[in-house]
Design a protein around this motif. Structure first.
Motif, PDB file in Angstrom:
ATOM      1  N   LEU A 145     -35.478 -46.236  46.205  1.00 57.46           N
ATOM      2  CA  LEU A 145     -36.233 -46.132  47.447  1.00 57.46           C
ATOM      3  C   LEU A 145     -36.419 -44.694  47.892  1.00 57.46           C
ATOM      4  O   LEU A 145     -37.509 -44.285  48.300  1.00 57.46           O
ATOM      5  N   LYS A 146     -35.375 -43.916  47.858  1.00 56.51           N
ATOM      6  CA  LYS A 146     -35.458 -42.557  48.405  1.00 56.51           C
ATOM      7  C   LYS A 146     -36.456 -41.697  47.645  1.00 56.51           C
ATOM      8  O   LYS A 146     -37.123 -40.848  48.234  1.00 56.51           O
ATOM      9  N   SER A 147     -36.551 -41.920  46.339  1.00 51.09           N
ATOM     10  CA  SER A 147     -37.507 -41.131  45.566  1.00 51.09           C
ATOM     11  C   SER A 147     -38.931 -41.650  45.722  1.00 51.09           C
ATOM     12  O   SER A 147     -39.900 -40.939  45.435  1.00 51.09           O
ATOM     13  N   LEU A 148     -39.075 -42.893  46.156  1.00 50.00           N
ATOM     14  CA  LEU A 148     -40.391 -43.503  46.280  1.00 50.00           C
ATOM     15  C   LEU A 148     -40.977 -43.404  47.682  1.00 50.00           C
ATOM     16  O   LEU A 148     -42.195 -43.281  47.857  1.00 50.00           O
ATOM     17  N   MET A 149     -40.120 -43.471  48.703  1.00 50.77           N
ATOM     18  CA  MET A 149     -40.586 -43.758  50.046  1.00 50.77           C
ATOM     19  C   MET A 149     -41.530 -42.686  50.606  1.00 50.77           C
ATOM     20  O   MET A 149     -42.469 -42.990  51.347  1.00 50.77           O
ATOM     21  N   GLY A 150     -41.296 -41.421  50.247  1.00 48.39           N
ATOM     22  CA  GLY A 150     -42.155 -40.364  50.786  1.00 48.39           C
ATOM     23  C   GLY A 150     -43.609 -40.566  50.397  1.00 48.39           C
ATOM     24  O   GLY A 150     -44.514 -40.541  51.233  1.00 48.39           O
ATOM     25  N   HIS A 151     -43.847 -40.767  49.116  1.00 49.94           N
ATOM     26  CA  HIS A 151     -45.218 -40.989  48.659  1.00 49.94           C
ATOM     27  C   HIS A 151     -45.720 -42.368  49.046  1.00 49.94           C
ATOM     28  O   HIS A 151     -46.938 -42.589  49.121  1.00 49.94           O
ATOM     29  N   TRP A 152     -44.816 -43.294  49.270  1.00 50.12           N
ATOM     30  CA  TRP A 152     -45.230 -44.630  49.713  1.00 50.12           C
ATOM     31  C   TRP A 152     -45.835 -44.545  51.127  1.00 50.12           C
ATOM     32  O   TRP A 152     -46.883 -45.116  51.407  1.00 50.12           O
ATOM     33  N   ILE A 153     -45.140 -43.802  52.013  1.00 52.76           N
ATOM     34  CA  ILE A 153     -45.682 -43.604  53.372  1.00 52.76           C
ATOM     35  C   ILE A 153     -46.982 -42.807  53.306  1.00 52.76           C
ATOM     36  O   ILE A 153     -47.954 -43.088  54.023  1.00 52.76           O
ATOM     37  N   LEU A 154     -47.019 -41.818  52.431  1.00 51.38           N
ATOM     38  CA  LEU A 154     -48.232 -41.010  52.262  1.00 51.38           C
ATOM     39  C   LEU A 154     -49.401 -41.894  51.824  1.00 51.38           C
ATOM     40  O   LEU A 154     -50.526 -41.738  52.320  1.00 51.38           O
ATOM     41  N   SER A 155     -49.133 -42.831  50.936  1.00 51.57           N
ATOM     42  CA  SER A 155     -50.201 -43.718  50.447  1.00 51.57           C
ATOM     43  C   SER A 155     -50.674 -44.671  51.528  1.00 51.57           C
ATOM     44  O   SER A 155     -51.845 -45.080  51.538  1.00 51.57           O
ATOM     45  N   GLN A 156     -49.781 -45.058  52.431  1.00 48.47           N
ATOM     46  CA  GLN A 156     -50.199 -45.951  53.514  1.00 48.47           C
ATOM     47  C   GLN A 156     -51.151 -45.258  54.491  1.00 48.47           C
ATOM     48  O   GLN A 156     -51.809 -45.931  55.293  1.00 48.47           O
ATOM     49  N   CYS A 157     -51.210 -43.961  54.426  1.00 47.14           N
ATOM     50  CA  CYS A 157     -52.129 -43.190  55.277  1.00 47.14           C
ATOM     51  C   CYS A 157     -53.263 -42.587  54.462  1.00 47.14           C
ATOM     52  O   CYS A 157     -53.904 -41.624  54.881  1.00 47.14           O
ATOM     53  N   ASP A 158     -53.509 -43.133  53.278  1.00 55.02           N
ATOM     54  CA  ASP A 158     -54.585 -42.648  52.410  1.00 55.02           C
ATOM     55  C   ASP A 158     -55.924 -42.747  53.143  1.00 55.02           C
ATOM     56  O   ASP A 158     -56.189 -43.709  53.868  1.00 55.02           O
ATOM     57  N   THR A 159     -56.773 -41.759  52.933  1.00 53.60           N
ATOM     58  CA  THR A 159     -58.096 -41.776  53.583  1.00 53.60           C
ATOM     59  C   THR A 159     -59.012 -42.824  52.975  1.00 53.60           C
ATOM     60  O   THR A 159     -60.033 -43.175  53.574  1.00 53.60           O
ATOM     61  N   TYR A 160     -58.683 -43.326  51.785  1.00 51.64           N
ATOM     62  CA  TYR A 160     -59.440 -44.420  51.173  1.00 51.64           C
ATOM     63  C   TYR A 160     -58.819 -45.734  51.636  1.00 51.64           C
ATOM     64  O   TYR A 160     -57.711 -46.092  51.248  1.00 51.64           O
ATOM     65  N   VAL A 223     -57.331 -31.556  51.071  1.00 49.11           N
ATOM     66  CA  VAL A 223     -57.712 -32.055  52.398  1.00 49.11           C
ATOM     67  C   VAL A 223     -57.206 -33.480  52.589  1.00 49.11           C
ATOM     68  O   VAL A 223     -56.700 -33.838  53.658  1.00 49.11           O
ATOM     69  N   ARG A 224     -57.321 -34.290  51.549  1.00 53.23           N
ATOM     70  CA  ARG A 224     -56.874 -35.678  51.661  1.00 53.23           C
ATOM     71  C   ARG A 224     -55.367 -35.763  51.895  1.00 53.23           C
ATOM     72  O   ARG A 224     -54.886 -36.546  52.724  1.00 53.23           O
ATOM     73  N   LEU A 225     -54.617 -34.938  51.179  1.00 48.05           N
ATOM     74  CA  LEU A 225     -53.159 -34.973  51.340  1.00 48.05           C
ATOM     75  C   LEU A 225     -52.728 -34.391  52.683  1.00 48.05           C
ATOM     76  O   LEU A 225     -51.749 -34.853  53.272  1.00 48.05           O
ATOM     77  N   LEU A 226     -53.452 -33.383  53.158  1.00 46.59           N
ATOM     78  CA  LEU A 226     -53.138 -32.860  54.487  1.00 46.59           C
ATOM     79  C   LEU A 226     -53.346 -33.954  55.544  1.00 46.59           C
ATOM     80  O   LEU A 226     -52.497 -34.174  56.419  1.00 46.59           O
ATOM     81  N   THR A 227     -54.487 -34.633  55.439  1.00 44.64           N
ATOM     82  CA  THR A 227     -54.780 -35.705  56.399  1.00 44.64           C
ATOM     83  C   THR A 227     -53.720 -36.798  56.319  1.00 44.64           C
ATOM     84  O   THR A 227     -53.198 -37.255  57.339  1.00 44.64           O
ATOM     85  N   SER A 228     -53.388 -37.212  55.106  1.00 46.69           N
ATOM     86  CA  SER A 228     -52.399 -38.271  54.927  1.00 46.69           C
ATOM     87  C   SER A 228     -51.031 -37.841  55.423  1.00 46.69           C
ATOM     88  O   SER A 228     -50.281 -38.653  55.988  1.00 46.69           O
ATOM     89  N   SER A 229     -50.693 -36.588  55.228  1.00 45.19           N
ATOM     90  CA  SER A 229     -49.376 -36.108  55.663  1.00 45.19           C
ATOM     91  C   SER A 229     -49.265 -36.082  57.180  1.00 45.19           C
ATOM     92  O   SER A 229     -48.240 -36.482  57.749  1.00 45.19           O
ATOM     93  N   LEU A 230     -50.321 -35.600  57.843  1.00 46.49           N
ATOM     94  CA  LEU A 230     -50.293 -35.594  59.308  1.00 46.49           C
ATOM     95  C   LEU A 230     -50.209 -37.015  59.858  1.00 46.49           C
ATOM     96  O   LEU A 230     -49.421 -37.297  60.783  1.00 46.49           O
ATOM     97  N   LEU A 231     -50.988 -37.920  59.286  1.00 44.21           N
ATOM     98  CA  LEU A 231     -50.905 -39.314  59.709  1.00 44.21           C
ATOM     99  C   LEU A 231     -49.577 -39.940  59.306  1.00 44.21           C
ATOM    100  O   LEU A 231     -49.079 -40.858  59.964  1.00 44.21           O
ATOM    101  N   GLY A 232     -49.009 -39.445  58.187  1.00 41.30           N
ATOM    102  CA  GLY A 232     -47.711 -39.954  57.751  1.00 41.30           C
ATOM    103  C   GLY A 232     -46.609 -39.621  58.736  1.00 41.30           C
ATOM    104  O   GLY A 232     -45.695 -40.432  58.962  1.00 41.30           O
TER     105      GLY A 232
END
Length: 1518
Positions: A145-160, A223-232
């Motif tokens: 979980l710990k290795s996955l969760m960061g990108h998992w939250i990031l993906s939940q805020c994907d601009t797509y 830009v997409r990752l910045l947006t996702s990170s702020l929303l994350g």
């Protein structure tokens, strides 16, 4: 490197292994490489397994297929990665949990890489695959979980959005809502690390490899990752509990203290800016202390960004503004409001929000509530500037072009006005100035502009202002439910000032001789809204934000709401059937209305101002109260100086003294508004007064156009109609209308009528005749009948249209009235006078030989009347009725004139639709068995045949039906119906030429149908095809079922021509139609609304008559399937490949049609399999098997899988109820029909092939699944429906035969259970051994249920049939006789050869065929005991294991005994001459002992003993 065949170095006993090499390298060198085969740089591609100690062992834990897929995920090609991640998801879904768990150690790194891929399809597929992984491994995911969760939250805020949605779905699948905060808390540090690294450290070049990724793609990903990170970060804060948020504040302070973070508020990408402000909102909401510490940078970043009007940025900016002003009390110390904030706000408001009013303006009132007193000083100037800017925005370019934007600005403006008023309700001078400024400088000017602006009038302004006034009245204590407020005096004065000023404004506009009509209409509209306040003026949907508790507000939470209002338009509000919640109660309101009404009356009386009269009408329409009428009457009294006698009811007085005078003015042409005032006055009268007044008006001798207007107004609504019903149905109006009808008819006959005058009169007659309410006529039934009679009498006087002369306008008007009457009134022909009128119209039309405008009108009336009769009436042909009268009249006319072509055309040719009408009438008479002379039929047919030469285009041969009219199609439909009637009723009177015309026309129409399949969306084309198919059915029935004496009367060679030419032509076309209709490009789905189901049903009825010869030698386009094994000839294989796939098609008529066609060819197919499977010898397997037709087995397998899913939750013995004609129904029906065909094929096969087919069904498992499905589809009590109580023997689905009709029957509800029972009965009859074998292999519960059902319903019927088949069998045996005993269920076989006599008794068990058949010995002579026992055992074996009847088993046994006596030795393995399964003779001989064995017996011997020696002499068998 050495080749494969190179000598291995001595001692090197194991092959090379990269994993082992990595292990040795790590052990000896002390460095563990990051990944096998790649360097450890940041930009390197990921490997599929890490090279760690024991890598070889770990590698063995991962399935080979998973390793291959994971390796593909590291490829550069996007398509390869996409396919790999899709395959990974499928494998996670299909493989066992343990196999999937082996992938988890390697998935984390791969997921973190591909979840941020450039390709959005890959990101979405990654989340979908992750969900399948989560569902499979469940709790085993915890270590990763710990290795996955960061990108998992990031993906939940994907601009797509699809990728974000899939990630959220995977998250929900992994954690329940209660567990989500706990999971996030567990990984909060790791999540923030990932987001913080992207926000503070990463760049476009570090996130992507510059060597392989273009600049645009790198920047897009960044830009997409910045947006996702702020929303994350926002999502992280929203999911965490308060204690966890506090623990993260130190880490978050490091983030927000970074200068790089604050630059995102001015980033060039709107997505980044919007996400930044959304994160700021979350910080304000969840970490207020952190925000206050960074107030110096936060406040300018937010408050000075309000001019960012990008659609993505503006909503979060304003949400952030409200959060900042609520969370940070001293925010205005960090921003200069008057120089920085307010100028931007004023500019934004003046431009109407720049097209973003929906997001901006609902936030203005909450913002005002949070502005401190110091910022808004001086308050009067501030509010003046604020509201002036909003007013300017209301008339900005964008606001005046969008009604929704305009409505939102108006709503926000009035809302802010109300709020400011409520905030300034003290009697201080400053607050009084604010109130005065709002009323005089803002509200009243706005209303004055709206008076002449229809765009604003149609918006919510008037309703909102009315709501505000009612609110003030409540504060002033003018409503009964209002509480007494401290500031009551302030609101009383406020209301008084408002009404005083607005009254002056109204009077200024009204008291002008040339008053603006638009302004007058606006005043009327505003006052109308004020008189009636509707509930649900605002429909709010919003997020509520609670700020400080309001001090003294009108309703709770006004200050603390950030609302988004969907404000309705005026027309929507007026059309809502809402209940009253309040109305303006002040005396000021009524005074304004009375004052304006008096002013209007003065202008009308003194200056005859028409526009003021119209305005007065509008006022009275909304304010028809006694007070208003009393005011108007007083005005008249003052004008007449008291000389007028006043009625008790002021409305009645005003009506008599003023309105009726205006109505009778001769120069007045526009009387609609005066009529409107009549009904406004009548609203204050009782029903008796209303009737009396309207009767008086009717008798005043007014123009008929005025009476027409009054009648139309009386019909305008149910309420008005109920009040005027006595007048409408009364004798006064009825007599006047009847007199008007007589006058019009008289004037029309003498040609003295004025077209302009009579037009209104005829419109009035048409209205009262055609209008109906609650299935009752508008006027009295007596007067309606008399009016119709008068019209009929007048029309009857016109002998023919050629003699109409000057009466043509009269006839034209009567046609208009009749057409409206027939089209509007349901069951209009129940009136005798209406039937007579229609008959007269028909006669005039039929006799007309001209083609004038008037004749066309008459034809239209005739069509309308007949259509009304067909559509709206349950009309029956009865003596004296319309159709009967028409038939008699036509017959009389035809018999009184010479029967030549021209004479007949004179009566029946009405140009398409009239021909149609005539043929339809004739057809109706024929269907009702009305006697029609043969001469008439011959004459009509001759006319139709003549049309074939003179009007060929009428017949639509070789036409494009998409371009023809409904009338043309309808004509051909009626001709087909007429020809069908000729075939069934008048076949013997038709000559050779007439038969040729009929058959050739039928075939030509069929060719047209086959060429116009794409036009079947048209219902008329479907009817065309249905009638063509019906004609083909009639012809088939006639030529196949007619008695010989009828056929003898037909023209010579007609039957032969039908059989040899027309049948082939019909079915070569007809056979292709179902395939073309259901093709990929025409109607692929039967659920489409325009799917031609009725056409398929009609075609199916015709196709059931197709001869076998046309099926076996069809001309279908060749259709083959790759790798399909078949012995069938080309036409038959094409037939099977074409129609078998359509068996489960969701169209019952098509399924039944295909079944009936294929059922005819099934008995012909086994002969093409010859002696069985000759591709392999008998030595290479246990028992030979042979597949039934491959195309049939393919569709059976497909349907079987679907049935497995449908019936998965049903236990054996339970009855699965299937909704008739549903998708499931079609699937199961296709499955059972396929088995029905397969059993027909099986039954038609010879014994040796039947054994091969049975072996195939056994090995494939299809038969076992069939029986399980059947016991879920057969009802527990299969009683045949519709039986009486007194029935002696209960009929069941097993005793009654199943009739599968193409057309829909009433028994469709029981069709599927009956079909299941029929299939089960066929299996136990034709495959008893396989059923018995299946039954013995089932568990106890299933076998008990099967046995109970079979014994009760099937065994008695089957046993009786087996015994009776022995009785009725025509099969003769040499040397053997067979007898049956029905009562004892016994069959006795007697075999005698020379001196040998054998008698065997075969006993059927009670649970036959599940139980074993017993063979008992009778008398025997000349047979040794051992041989006798062998023969008894053989017969028992044959009857138990062969799939056939008792007679077939006896024949097999006799054949075996005959072979024995012929000298053929038994096989020494099975001790039988003929093999019990494949019926072969012993052929394989041992070279040592010379004994012969069955091939199948030897195969079983070798495989079971694991030896290759002879069973008898034990020598090697070769």
């Amino acid at each position: 490197m050495g080749g494969k065949n190179k000598q291995r170095t001595k001692g090197n006993v194991r092959p090379s292994s990269s994993g082992r090499a990595a292990e040795i390298l790590a052990r000896e060198g002390g460095v563990i490489p990051g990944f096998v085969g790649f360097d450890t740089s940041v930009s390197s591609e990921l490997s599929y397994v890490p090279a760690i100690h024991g890598a070889e062992d770990i590698d063995n834990l991962v399935d080979a297929d998973f390793r291959l897929v994971l390796r593909k995920l590291s490829k550069r090609d996007g398509v390869t990665r996409l396919k790999a991640v899709q395959d990974f998801g499928s494998m996670c879904q299909e493989r066992d949990a343990e196999e999937v768990k082996g992938v988890l150690p390697y998935w984390s790194r791969i997921y973190c890489k591909i979840s941020v891929d450039h390709d959005r399809r890959i990101r979405e597929a990654t989340q979908l695959a992750f969900e399948q992984l989560v569902l499979k491994v469940r709790r085993s995911l915890a270590p990763c979980l710990k290795s996955l969760m960061g990108h998992w939250i990031l993906s939940q805020c994907d601009t797509y959005s699809p990728a974000a949605s899939a990630a959220c779905q995977a998250f929900k699948a992994a954690f329940s809502p209660a567990k989500q905060p706990e999971a996030i808390s567990f990984c909060k540090e790791e999540i923030l690390n990932v987001l913080q690294v992207i926000l503070l450290k990463e760049t476009a070049d570090t996130l992507s490899d510059p060597r392989s990724v273009t600049v645009e793609e790198r920047e897009s990903k960044y830009v997409r990752l910045l947006t996702s990170s702020l929303l994350g970060v926002k999502k992280l804060l929203s999911l965490l509990l308060q204690d966890d948020r506090a623990a993260l504040e130190e880490r978050l302070s490091h983030l927000v203290s970074s200068t790089r973070f604050w630059k995102y508020g001015k980033h060039k990408s709107p997505q980044v800016r919007g996400a930044f402000f959304e994160m700021v909102c979350a910080l304000c909401e969840f970490t207020p202390a952190l925000v206050q510490a960074e107030a110096a940078r936060l406040c300018p970043a937010v408050l000075l960004s309000i001019d960012d009007t990008d659609p993505v940025v503006l909503p979060p900016v304003w949400e952030a503004v409200l959060h900042v002003v609520s969370t940070i009390p001293d925010c205005w110390t960090h921003v200069n409001a008057k120089k920085g904030f307010f100028p931007k706000l004023w500019a934004l408001l003046k431009e109407g929000g720049k097209g973003m009013a929906k997001a901006l303006h609902p936030n203005l009132m909450p913002l005002l509530s949070k502005l401190p007193h110091e910022v808004t000083e001086p308050n009067v100037d501030f509010y003046s500037t604020f509201f002036s800017a909003m007013n300017s925005g209301l008339f900005s370019e964008r606001a005046v072009t969008s009604s929704s934007e305009n409505a939102i600005i108006v709503a926000a403006l009035v809302e802010c006005l109300r709020f400011v008023i409520l905030q300034n309700t003290k009697e201080e001078e400053d607050q009084e100035k604010i109130r005065t400024m709002i009323i005089c400088q803002q509200l009243l000017p706005l209303l004055e502009k709206a008076l002449s602006d229809s765009f604003i009038q149609n918006g919510p302004l008037f309703f909102l202002v009315t709501e505000m006034l009612i609110s003030w009245e409540k504060w002033a204590g003018l409503h009964a439910e209002s509480e007494v407020k401290d500031n009551k005096v302030v609101f009383e004065r406020l209301l008084a000032d408002f009404w005083e000023d607005i009254t002056l404004m109204f009077v200024r506009h009204v008291d002008e001789e040339e008053a603006d009509p638009r302004a007058l209409e606006g005043i009327a509209a505003l006052l109308k809204v004020g008189s009636l306040y509707l509930k649900n003026v605002h429909k709010k949907k919003s997020v509520r934000m609670h700020f400080s508790k309001p001090d003294d507000t009108e309703r709770p939470g006004v200050e603390g709401e950030v609302t988004e209002k969907a404000t309705p338009t005026a027309s929507e509000l007026m059309s809502e059937k809402a209940t009253l919640t309040g109305s303006l109660q002040t005396q000021h309101f009524e005074d304004v209305v009375c004052q304006l009404a008096q002013l209007c009356l003065v202008h009308v009386n003194e200056k005859q101002s028409e526009r003021h009269l119209v305005f007065l009408s509008l006022l009275l329409r909304s304010f028809h109260t006694p007070t208003v009428f009393s005011t108007l009457v007083e005005q008249d009294e003052r004008r007449a100086k008291g000389s007028v006698e006043v009625s008790k009811n002021p409305a009645v007085h005003f009506l008599h003294e003023r309105v009726l005078l205006w109505l009778t003015e001769k120069e007045r042409r526009d009387t609609e508004h005066v009529v409107e005032m009549i009904f406004s006055s009548l609203s204050c009268c009782s029903q008796q007064e209303t009737t009396r007044i309207l009767n008086h008006i009717t008798m005043m001798g007014l123009e008929w156009r005025i009476i027409l207007q009054i009648t139309e107004k009386a019909c305008a609504g149910d309420k008005v109609l109920s009040c005027c019903s006595e007048w409408l149905k009364g004798s006064v109006l009825g007599e006047q209308l009847l007199g008007l009808t007589e006058e019009l008819c008289k004037l029309g006959s003498s040609s003295r009528s004025s077209t302009s005058t009579s037009s209104h009169s005829w419109t009035l007659i048409s209205l009262v005749v055609s209008q109906r309410h609650n299935n009752e006529s508008l006027i009295g039934e007596v007067y309606l009948e008399k009016i119709i009679e008068k019209l009929h009498a007048t029309l009857s006087e016109t002998k023919s249209l050629s003699d109409a002369g000057n009466t043509e306008p009269l006839v034209s008007f009567i046609c208009d009235v009749a057409s409206t009457f027939f089209s509007s009134v349901r069951e209009c022909l129940q009136l005798l006078s209406a039937e007579e009128l229609l008959l007269t119209v028909f006669q005039l039309t039929a006799q007309d030989q001209t083609h004038t405008h008037l004749s066309e009108k008459l034809k239209a009336v005739c069509r309308t009347g007949v259509q009304s009769m067909v559509q709206h009436c349950d009309y029956e042909v009865k003596e004296g009725g319309f159709l009967h009268s028409v038939a008699l009249w036509v017959m009389k006319q035809l018999l009184t004139v010479p029967l030549d072509i021209k004479g007949i055309k004179m009566y029946c040719v009405f140009f398409f639709s009239d021909v149609c009408c005539y043929l339809a009438v004739l057809q109706c008479c024929l269907n009702a068995n009305t006697h029609v002379d043969v001469e008439i039929i011959q004459a009509i047919l001759a006319t139709v045949m003549e049309w074939r030469n003179s009007k060929e285009d009428w017949f639509l041969f070789n036409s494009d039906l998409s371009k023809v009219t409904a009338e043309q199609l309808n004509l051909n439909v009626e001709m087909m119906r007429f020809l069908s009637s000729l075939v069934t009723r008048y076949s013997t009177v038709l000559g050779g030429n007439q038969w040729d015309f009929l058959l050739c026309a039928m075939l030509a129409w069929l060719e047209t149908c086959s060429e116009n399949v794409s036009s079947l969306w048209n219902p008329w084309v479907q009817i065309f095809m249905c009638e063509n198919a019906a004609l083909i059915v009639k012809l088939n029935q006639f030529f196949t079922s007619s008695p010989p004496d009828i056929l003898e009367k037909l023209p010579k060679d007609l039957a032969g021509e039908w059989r040899d030419f027309f049948v082939e032509g019909i079915y070569s076309l007809l056979l292709r139609l179902p395939v073309n209709i259901t093709g990929d490009y025409t109607f692929p789905e039967s659920d489409e609304p325009v799917f031609p189901l009725v056409a398929l049903e009609a075609l199916g009825s015709a196709l059931t008559y197709i001869p076998l010869q046309q099926l076996t030698h069809n001309s279908l386009s060749a259709r083959f399937i790759a790798d399909q094994k078949t012995n069938l000839p080309l036409p038959l294989q094409t037939l099977m490949n074409t129609f078998c796939p359509l068996l489960p098609f969701k169209a019952r008529p098509l399924q039944i049609t295909i079944y009936h066609m294929l059922e005819k060819v099934m008995p012909q197919l086994p002969e093409y399999d010859g002696d069985g499977d000759s591709n392999k010898s008998d030595d290479d397997r246990d028992e030979p098997c042979l597949s039934p037709p491959a195309s049939l087995m393919a569709i059976l397998s497909t349907c079987e899988e679907l049935c497995d899913n449908i019936l998965a939750g049903v236990q054996v013995g339970e009855f699965a109820v299937v909704q008739p004609l549903s998708v499931e129904y079609s699937c199961i029906l296709g499955y059972l029909l396929a088995w029905k065909l397969l059993l027909t094929f099986f039954k038609s096969s010879p014994s040796h092939l039947r054994a091969h087919y049975a072996q195939y069904l056994k090995r494939s498992g299809h038969f076992n699944k069939l029986l399980l499905h059947l016991f879920k589809l057969m009802p527990e009590n299969p009683v045949y429906p519709g039986q009486g109580v007194e029935t002696k023997e209960t009929r069941t689905f097993f005793t009654e035969s199943l009739s599968l009709a193409v057309d829909m029957t009433d028994t469709v509800e029981w069709e599927l259970p009956h079909l299941a029972c029929s299939v089960y009965y066929s299996t136990v009859q034709d495959l008893p051994a396989m059923v018995r074998l299946w039954w013995n292999s089932q568990e106890k519960r299933v076998s008990a249920a099967v046995e109970k059902f079979t014994m009760k319903y099937v065994s008695p019927v089957l046993s009786a049939q087996e015994v009776s088949s022995v009785h009725s069998s025509t099969q003769m045996f040499d040397s053997m006789t067979v007898k049956a005993r029905s009562a004892a269920r016994e069959v006795i076989a007697t075999y005698s050869v020379d001196d040998i006599f054998i008698e065997l008794v075969i006993q059927l068990p009670q649970n036959y065929p599940l139980g074993a058949i017993t063979v008992e010995s009778g008398r025997r002579v000349g047979v040794a005991v051992q041989q006798w026992r062998n023969w008894m055992l053989q017969l028992s074996t044959y009857l138990t294991h062969q799939n056939g009847s008792i007679m077939e088993g006896l024949a097999l046994w006799k054949n075996n005994v005959d072979k024995r006596f012929e000298g053929i030795e038994d096989c020494m393995i099975c001790f039988s001459v003929i093999h019990g399964s494949n019926y072969s003779l012993p052929k394989k001989g041992c070279r040592t002992c010379k004994k012969k064995f069955h091939s199948a017996c030897l195969y079983k011997w070798f495989t079971s003993s694991n030896k290759s020696t002879c069973p008898l002499c034990r020598e090697t068998f070769f």
